[in-house]
Design an enzyme around this catalytic site. Structure first.
Site, mmCIF file in Angstrom:
data_model
loop_
_atom_site.group_PDB
_atom_site.id
_atom_site.type_symbol
_atom_site.label_atom_id
_atom_site.label_comp_id
_atom_site.label_asym_id
_atom_site.label_seq_id
_atom_site.Cartn_x
_atom_site.Cartn_y
_atom_site.Cartn_z
ATOM 1 N N GLU A 1 -9.759 37.400 -9.704
ATOM 2 C CA GLU A 1 -10.192 38.728 -10.153
ATOM 3 C C GLU A 1 -9.350 39.789 -9.452
ATOM 4 O OE1 GLU A 1 -14.573 38.783 -11.469
ATOM 5 O OE2 GLU A 1 -14.576 38.847 -9.300
ATOM 6 N N HIS B 1 -16.249 37.710 -3.235
ATOM 7 C CA HIS B 1 -16.043 38.732 -4.270
ATOM 8 C C HIS B 1 -15.359 39.958 -3.657
ATOM 9 C CE1 HIS B 1 -16.813 41.854 -7.212
ATOM 10 N NE2 HIS B 1 -16.894 40.869 -8.090
HETATM 11 P P1 PGA Z 1 -16.092 43.755 -14.346
HETATM 12 O O1 PGA Z 1 -16.479 42.997 -12.983
HETATM 13 O O2 PGA Z 1 -16.255 42.753 -15.460
HETATM 14 O O3 PGA Z 1 -17.064 44.897 -14.436
HETATM 15 O O4 PGA Z 1 -14.677 44.197 -14.216
HETATM 16 C C1 PGA Z 1 -16.121 41.662 -12.783
HETATM 17 C C2 PGA Z 1 -16.583 41.186 -11.438
HETATM 18 O O5 PGA Z 1 -16.598 41.991 -10.490
HETATM 19 O O6 PGA Z 1 -16.945 40.012 -11.259
#
Ligand code: PGA
Length: 234
Positions: free
Chosen positions: A157, A88
């Site tokens: 992401e 992450h």
């Molecule tokens: P967010 O975070 O939906 O608050 O943008 C997503 C994540 O970090 O998995």
């Protein structure tokens, strides 16, 4: 579809219990067959029988040992946890995990048969450099990662979209997911400012097999709404 909630360092044990009660009854009442995964903090892990998968946001890649402050496999086994988030962006960029560390975690937990939600994503300055820089950056985040691992789920992401309310255009998500699809057969999630209002649209995009949601999933009702949107598309 696969719908995931990442709590990060939010919610107490009690709040998590209340949350899970809402989500679990929603999933049974609506006969949801999509995969729903919740990543609570370690302190909220429980032994309950579940129709929702529970994963951890991190762990140390050893059975047990002298690693002060870490949680290892032995502690996860106690709660029958077999799902983990690795790579992450907050762990890479805030906690300083290198690709080497991330890959070592991947190898260890893959060998133990875990379902691994493996995250990749670029910072804004890389995206601004253009497509080639973007793809190089993402490719480097796959170094040491077995893209054919059968229990792999990949989450794209973009760092600049996490917790900011900003999202890439649908076209940009499709382009990136198309490029990821060429690398792996694993299900591909999009994450970064997914919320009730955009989850449905994002999940209809080509090569998007689900979403990984942070802040907007902290409300159990909103998370259930996103699960319902996923179920409609399945
Ligand atoms: P967010 O975070 O939906 O608050 O943008 C997503 C994540 O970090 O998995």
């Amino acid at each position: 579809m696969i719908v995931c909630a990442n709590f990060k360092a939010n919610k107490t044990r009690q709040e998590t219990q209340a949350y899970m009660a809402v989500v679990e009854s929603f999933v049974s009442a609506n006969n949801i067959s999509d995969t729903v995964i919740v990543f609570p903090p370690f302190t909220a892990l429980e032994h309950l029988p579940r129709n929702v998968l529970i994963g951890v946001q991190n762990a140390y890649p050893v059975q047990n040992g002298a690693f002060t402050g870490e949680i290892a496999l032995e502690q996860l086994e106690e709660f029958a946890v077999t799902t983990i988030l690795i790579g992450h962006s907050e762990r890479r960029h805030i906690l300083g995990e290198t690709q080497e560390t991330v890959a070592a975690k991947f190898r260890f937990f893959a060998e133990k048969g875990f379902t691994i939600v493996y995250c990749v994503g670029e910072p804004l300055e890389i995206r601004e450099e253009g497509n080639e820089a973007l793809m190089d950056y993402i490719s480097n985040q796959f170094e040491g990662i077995d893209l054919e691992y059968p229990d792999l789920i990949v989450a794209y992401e973009p760092v600049w979209a996490i917790g900011t309310g900003l999202t890439p255009s649908v076209r940009d998500i499709e382009l990136l997911h198309g490029a990821l699809r060429e690398k792996t057969k694993a299900p591909l999630l999009y994450g970064g400012s997914v919320k009730v209002d955009n989850a449905g649209e994002i999940m209809t995009l080509e090569n998007v097999d689900g979403v990984l949601v942070g802040s907007a999933a902290l409300s159990a009702n909103d998370f259930c709404d996103m699960i319902a949107q996923a179920a409609e598309l399945s």
